[in-house]
Design an enzyme around this catalytic site. Structure first.
Site, PDB file in Angstrom:
ATOM      1  CG  ASP A 124      40.490  31.465  45.049  1.00 49.58           C
ATOM      2  OD1 ASP A 124      40.928  30.387  45.493  1.00 49.58           O
ATOM      3  OD2 ASP A 124      40.239  31.646  43.843  1.00 49.58           O
ATOM      4  CG  ASP A 175      39.268  25.957  39.907  1.00 50.37           C
ATOM      5  OD1 ASP A 175      38.377  26.449  40.613  1.00 50.37           O
ATOM      6  OD2 ASP A 175      40.414  26.451  39.808  1.00 50.37           O
ATOM      7  CD1 TRP A 177      43.168  23.549  40.299  1.00 47.55           C
ATOM      8  CD2 TRP A 177      43.929  22.996  38.267  1.00 47.55           C
ATOM      9  NE1 TRP A 177      42.528  24.338  39.381  1.00 47.55           N
ATOM     10  CE2 TRP A 177      42.966  24.028  38.127  1.00 47.55           C
ATOM     11  CE3 TRP A 177      44.533  22.485  37.125  1.00 47.55           C
ATOM     12  CZ2 TRP A 177      42.619  24.565  36.891  1.00 47.55           C
ATOM     13  CZ3 TRP A 177      44.187  23.015  35.892  1.00 47.55           C
ATOM     14  CH2 TRP A 177      43.244  24.055  35.790  1.00 47.55           C
ATOM     15  CG  ASP A 221      40.907  37.118  39.789  1.00 49.12           C
ATOM     16  OD1 ASP A 221      41.119  38.277  40.159  1.00 49.12           O
ATOM     17  OD2 ASP A 221      41.810  36.268  39.605  1.00 49.12           O
TER      18      ASP A 221
HETATM   19  C1  GLA Z   1      40.848  30.054  41.327  1.00 49.52           C
HETATM   20  C2  GLA Z   1      39.452  29.610  41.728  1.00 49.52           C
HETATM   21  C3  GLA Z   1      38.496  29.887  40.591  1.00 49.52           C
HETATM   22  C4  GLA Z   1      38.512  31.362  40.256  1.00 49.52           C
HETATM   23  C5  GLA Z   1      39.937  31.786  39.926  1.00 49.52           C
HETATM   24  C6  GLA Z   1      40.025  33.283  39.754  1.00 49.52           C
HETATM   25  O1  GLA Z   1      41.348  29.269  40.307  1.00 49.52           O
HETATM   26  O2  GLA Z   1      39.452  28.261  42.072  1.00 49.52           O
HETATM   27  O3  GLA Z   1      37.188  29.479  40.941  1.00 49.52           O
HETATM   28  O4  GLA Z   1      38.010  32.098  41.343  1.00 49.52           O
HETATM   29  O5  GLA Z   1      40.841  31.420  40.962  1.00 49.52           O
HETATM   30  O6  GLA Z   1      41.317  33.699  39.494  1.00 49.52           O
END
Ligand code: GLA
Length: 746
Positions: free
Chosen positions: A460, A520, A185, A353
Site C-alpha cells: 500500500d 477503496d 479517492w 493494516d
Molecule cells: C488504504 C487501503 C485500504 C486499507 C487501508 C489500511 O486505505 O486502500 O484498502 O489497506 O489503507 O490502512
C-alpha cells in the site's frame, strides 16, 4: 517484426502497421499507424506540400518540403521551424536533431531501474543527433501494440540540462476526441471525453504518483466511434510517477500527441557522456471501435507487462480483514474469521493494516515492522499455520508516522523541503532515493516474508505530494529498485499493489504486481464506473474486486448481495466484511457465489472482455458470461434485450440465467397482500423468515442461434408493480443478473 527498406522503417504487429521514413532533411516522418499494410505501400502515404502554406519556416530555402511545421513527425526540434510542442527541452538551447542511423537490434534492457515490457525480441533503433547531443528512439513491436522510448546522451564536453524529455511524439492525421480517466479517492477512473482541437488538451499528475486524479492511459477516437466501430488509438506509460500527455490539432489536421515524465520543475543535468532514459510507452490502434482497442491493450498487458509467472494463473478468492475489522482484532478473532471464510469457500486470508508496531490507528506505528504481540501473542507463526487458508499480509513500506520508532531513530530519512512538513493520513514519505532507506525497507519486508509462508502481499501507499521534478523521478526509481529486490527472487508471492485504492493503477506497478486494488470504494454501483473506466486499458485480471457490507462504508448505499457479487466477479474476487453478523441466507448466498466464481474463474479473470449495452461480458473456451446491471429502477419498465458479442451466427447456444435469491424482507408491507396470514412487516416472524428463507427465481433458459443472441434476446420482464410472479425479474434498485452462454453440441 521489423522491415527496413532504404530509409523506410516498418514495424509490423498482427493487428497494425507502423510505418515511418526519414525524409530528405533527416527528420523521421510518420507515414501510417493503422491496419496492416505492405512496406512498398509507403509511397501512398507520402505528403507532398506543393507550393506549401504561407508563414512557414523552411530548413532549406525555397524547398517547401523542408518545412517541419506541417509534417507528421516522430520527433521534433524546438526553435527551428516546428511551432508545435516539442518533446525535448534543452535549457537555454534550441534542438535540431537529424537522422544519423537506423538499425534493428535485440531489444535492449533499461540501464536504470525503470520497468519494461517483456518478451520483445527485436527493436528498431533510430539515432538522431546534433552537436553535443544524441537522441536514440527505440521502437519494439508486439502482436497488438508497440512500445516506444527514448534515450538522450550528452556527447559534448560540457554539461547539458534537460528540462523535458518525453517518451514519444506522434502526429496522427484526423479529428479526434480524447477519452481519459479521472477522479479521486473512492472515485477512481471515471471516464471523461474531451474534443481535441487547436486548444491543447493536457493530462497530468503532479502528486508524485501516477494518481487517481488522472490515469496515465488514454484514448483518441474519431468522433462518433462506438464499441464496435470507428478508429481508436490507445496510449499508456510504463511509469508510476508524475506524468504528462498532450494532444493538439494543427490547422493542417495533424493531431500531435506526446507523453512522458511531467516536465514541471524537472531538471536533469547530464555531464559529458551521461545518459537519460525515459519510461517506455505503449501505443495501440484499432479500426473497429473501443471494444477492439481494449481487447488489444488487454492482450498486450497480459502477455508483456504482468510478471510472466502470473500470466493467466488463476487468482485465489481472498478474504481481507480491513473493512470488517479495521485495526481491532486479535489472534482469536482472526482465527474465527478465517474459519468462517474457509467455510464459505475463500482460499486466502489477508491480514490488512494493524498487525505491527503500535499500529492501533493510523496515527502511529507505520514504519515499524515488528509484530504487535499484544494483538498476536503467537506472532505471525501463531496465525499463518492455524488459518487453514493461505496467508497474505499488508505492508505500507514507503511511508512513516512521525510517532514511530523508525522516525525517532531516523528523522532525516523522510522527504523534506525547507518548509514545515505536511502530513497526509498522518504520515510522511520516506526518501527512497537514499540507499540506506531502501535497504531498511528491503531488510524489514523480506525478514517478515521469509519468517512464515506468505503467499500474497498487499503493498500500500497512502501518502502523496512528495517532491517535484527530478527528485520525484529518483523516488520512483528507488521504489522500483525496492520492489525488484524483494519480489524478483520471490516470484511465487502474489503481489497486489494499492494506493488508497487505485491511486497508482499503472503499467509500471503492473510489471511487479499482477493485480491492483482498484478502489477503496466497494459499492458495486460506484464500481460499475470504476471498473468500466479501467477496462478500457487494463484487463480484468488486474482488478482487485471485493464484496463488502451494505450499507456501504463509502456511500451509505444499500445494494443487494447478488449485485455486489455480480460486479466483483468481473475481476479477482474477494470478500471484505465482518462475517460474524451474516444471516444464514447471506452465508448461503456467498457460498453459492464463490462456488459459481470458482467454476468460471478463468473466464472471469482471463476471458475476452467487452462492454455491452446492458453491462459487461467475458468469453473464453466456448463460454460467455454476461452481466446485466441496473442502477435506479424506472416504473413500468419496457422489455430489455441481452446483446451478446462475438458468437458464431450459425451455431446454437444455451443461455441460462444464474438463479436469483430474493429476500422476503424486500417486500415489506406488500407481503400482507400475498401471505395467507396477516404479517407484521416489522415483526419477529418476518425477520425470522427473512434471515432463513429466500424466494428462488428459477433460471431463465433458452436455446438460440448465435445470430439471434447477437441481435439481442428479449429478457423476462422486470417487476412492474402489477403483482408478483416467480418468473419475472424482481429486483428493485441496483439489481443485476448473470447469464451463462454455452455452445450446444449437436
Ligand atoms: C488504504 C487501503 C485500504 C486499507 C487501508 C489500511 O486505505 O486502500 O484498502 O489497506 O489503507 O490502512
Amino acid at each position: 517484426m521489423i522491415e527496413i527498406q532504404d530509409k523506410v522503417f516498418h514495424l509490423k504487429g498482427e493487428t497494425y502497421s507502423y510505418l515511418l521514413c526519414v525524409n530528405d532533411f533527416g527528420q523521421p516522418e510518420q507515414l501510417h499507424f493503422g491496419p496492416p499494410v505492405r512496406t512498398e505501400d509507403f509511397e501512398g502515404f507520402l505528403c507532398r506540400p506543393g507550393l506549401g502554406w504561407g508563414g512557414s519556416l523552411l530548413l532549406k530555402s525555397g524547398d517547401t518540403a523542408s518545412c517541419p511545421d506541417d509534417k507528421s513527425l516522430e520527433w521534433s526540434g524546438s526553435g527551428r521551424g516546428d511551432y508545435r510542442e516539442s518533446p525535448l527541452e534543452l535549457l537555454g538551447s534550441p534542438t535540431d536533431l537529424r537522422f544519423s542511423s537506423g538499425e534493428i537490434v535485440k531489444t535492449p534492457p533499461m540501464e536504470c531501474s525503470l520497468p519494461q515490457s517483456h518478451g520483445g525480441e527485436e527493436s528498431l533503433k533510430l539515432t538522431l543527433s546534433q552537436r553535443g547531443l544524441r537522441v536514440t528512439l527505440y521502437y519494439t513491436p508486439y502482436e497488438t501494440a508497440l512500445t516506444r522510448r527514448c534515450v538522450v546522451e550528452n556527447t559534448g564536453d560540457t554539461p547539458v540540462t534537460l528540462g523535458k524529455c518525453m517518451s514519444y511524439l506522434v502526429d496522427i492525421p484526423g479529428e479526434f476526441c480524447m477519452r481519459s480517466f479521472h477522479g479521486g479517492w473512492i472515485a477512481e477512473a471515471h471516464r471523461r471525453d474531451t474534443p481535441v482541437g487547436e486548444a491543447k488538451v493536457v493530462l497530468e499528475s503532479l502528486t508524485g504518483a501516477s494518481s487517481h486524479r488522472c490515469n496515465p492511459g488514454f484514448l483518441l477516437y474519431e468522433p462518433g466511434a462506438t464499441e464496435e466501430a470507428g478508429r481508436v488509438f490507445g496510449f499508456n506509460l510504463v511509469y508510476s510517477g508524475n506524468h504528462y500527455a498532450s494532444a493538439q490539432r494543427s490547422l493542417q489536421g495533424l493531431t500531435r500527441v506526446m507523453q512522458g515524465i511531467h516536465p514541471a520543475n524537472f531538471r536533469q543535468v547530464l555531464a559529458p557522456g551521461e545518459r537519460f532514459e525515459t519510461p517506455e510507452a505503449v501505443l495501440c490502434c484499432a479500426a473497429h471501435g473501443f471494444g477492439e482497442l481494449s481487447e488489444r491493450m488487454h492482450r498486450f498487458v497480459t502477455d508483456h507487462i504482468i510478471p510472466p509467472c502470473w500470466r493467466e494463473r488463476p487468482r485465489p478468492v481472498l478474504y481481507n480483514s480491513w473493512e470488517g475489522c479495521g485495526f481491532r482484532f486479535n489472534q482469536r478473532s482472526l482465527l474465527d474469521l478465517a474459519a468462517r471464510a474457509k467455510k464459505l469457500g475463500c482460499e486466502l486470508f489477508v491480514l490488512d493494516d494493524g498487525w505491527f508496531g503500535a499500529r492501533d490507528n493510523d496515527q502511529a506505528g507505520l514504519g515499524d515492522y515488528t509484530v504487535n504481540r499484544k494483538k498476536l501473542p503467537g506472532g505471525l507463526e501463531g496465525l499463518a499455520g492455524k488459518l487453514g487458508l493461505d496467508f497474505g499480509l499488508w505492508f505500507e513500506p514507503e511511508s512513516v508516522n512521525s510517532d514511530s520508532d523508525l522516525y525517532r531513530a531516523h528523522p532525516d530519512w523522510v522527504l523534506r523541503d525547507e518548509f514545515e512538513p505536511i502530513y497526509g493520513r498522518n504520515q510522511l514519505h520516506l526518501d527512497l532515493s537514499r540507499r540506506e532507506v531502501r535497504d531498511y525497507i528491503v531488510e524489514n519486508v523480506t525478514r517478515i516474508l521469509d519468517s512464515v509462508p506468505i503467499r500474497y502481499v498487499k503493498w500500500d501507499m497512502n501518502r502523496h505530494s512528495i517532491a517535484l521534478g527530478a527528485r520525484a523521478h529518483e523516488n520512483v526509481l528507488g521504489l522500483y529498485q525496492v520492489l525488484d529486490r524483494i519480489f524478483t527472487p520471490r516470484p511465487e508471492i502474489l503481489l497486489e499493489s494499492c494506493s488508497s485504492g487505485g491511486n497508482r493503477f499503472d503499467l509500471g506497478m503492473l510489471t511487479f504486481s499482477p493485480q491492483i486494488w482498484c478502489s477503496d470504494d466497494t459499492d458495486p454501483i460506484e464500481r460499475l464506473s470504476i471498473q468500466e473506466g479501467l477496462s478500457y486499458l487494463y484487463p480484468q485480471s488486474t482488478f482487485g474486486a471485493h464484496v463488502s457490507a451494505a450499507p456501504h462504508a463509502q456511500t451509505l448505499r444499500s445494494t443487494p448481495l447478488s449485485t455486489r457479487g455480480n460486479v466483483a466477479f468481473f475481476g479477482c474476487l474477494g470478500y471484505e466484511l465482518d462475517l460474524k453478523p451474516l444471516l444464514p441466507v447471506e452465508r448461503q448466498e456467498i457460498e453459492a457465489q464463490i462456488a459459481f466464481y470458482k467454476q468460471y474463474r478463468e473466464v472471469f479473470q482471463f476471458g475476452a472482455f467487452r462492454r455491452t449495452p446492458t453491462g459487461w461480458q467475458v468469453s473464453r473456451g466456448g463460454v460467455t458470461l454476461c452481466g446485466v446491471f441496473h442502477r435506479l429502477v424506472h416504473a413500468a419498465p419496457g422489455y430489455e434485450r441481452l446483446r451478446v458479442w462475438g458468437l458464431e451466427p450459425e451455431k446454437r447456444y444455451r443461455v441460462a440465467s444464474l438463479t436469483q435469491c430474493i429476500r422476503v424482507g424486500q417486500f415489506g408491507s406488500l407481503l400482507k397482500h400475498v401471505a395467507p396470514v396477516n404479517v407484521n412487516p416489522n415483526g419477529a416472524l418476518l425477520r425470522l423468515a427473512d434471515a432463513h428463507y429466500t424466494l428462488k427465481v428459477p433460471a431463465e433458459e433458452r436455446i438460440l442461434s448465435g445470430a439471434a443472441l447477437m441481435a439481442g434476446m428479449v429478457l423476462r420482464p422486470l417487476f412492474r408493480g402489477t403483482g408478483y410472479e416467480e418468473t419475472q425479474r424482481t429486483q428493485g434498485d441496483f439489481g443485476s443478473d448473470i447469464y451463462i452462454v454455452t455452445e450446444v453440441c449437436v
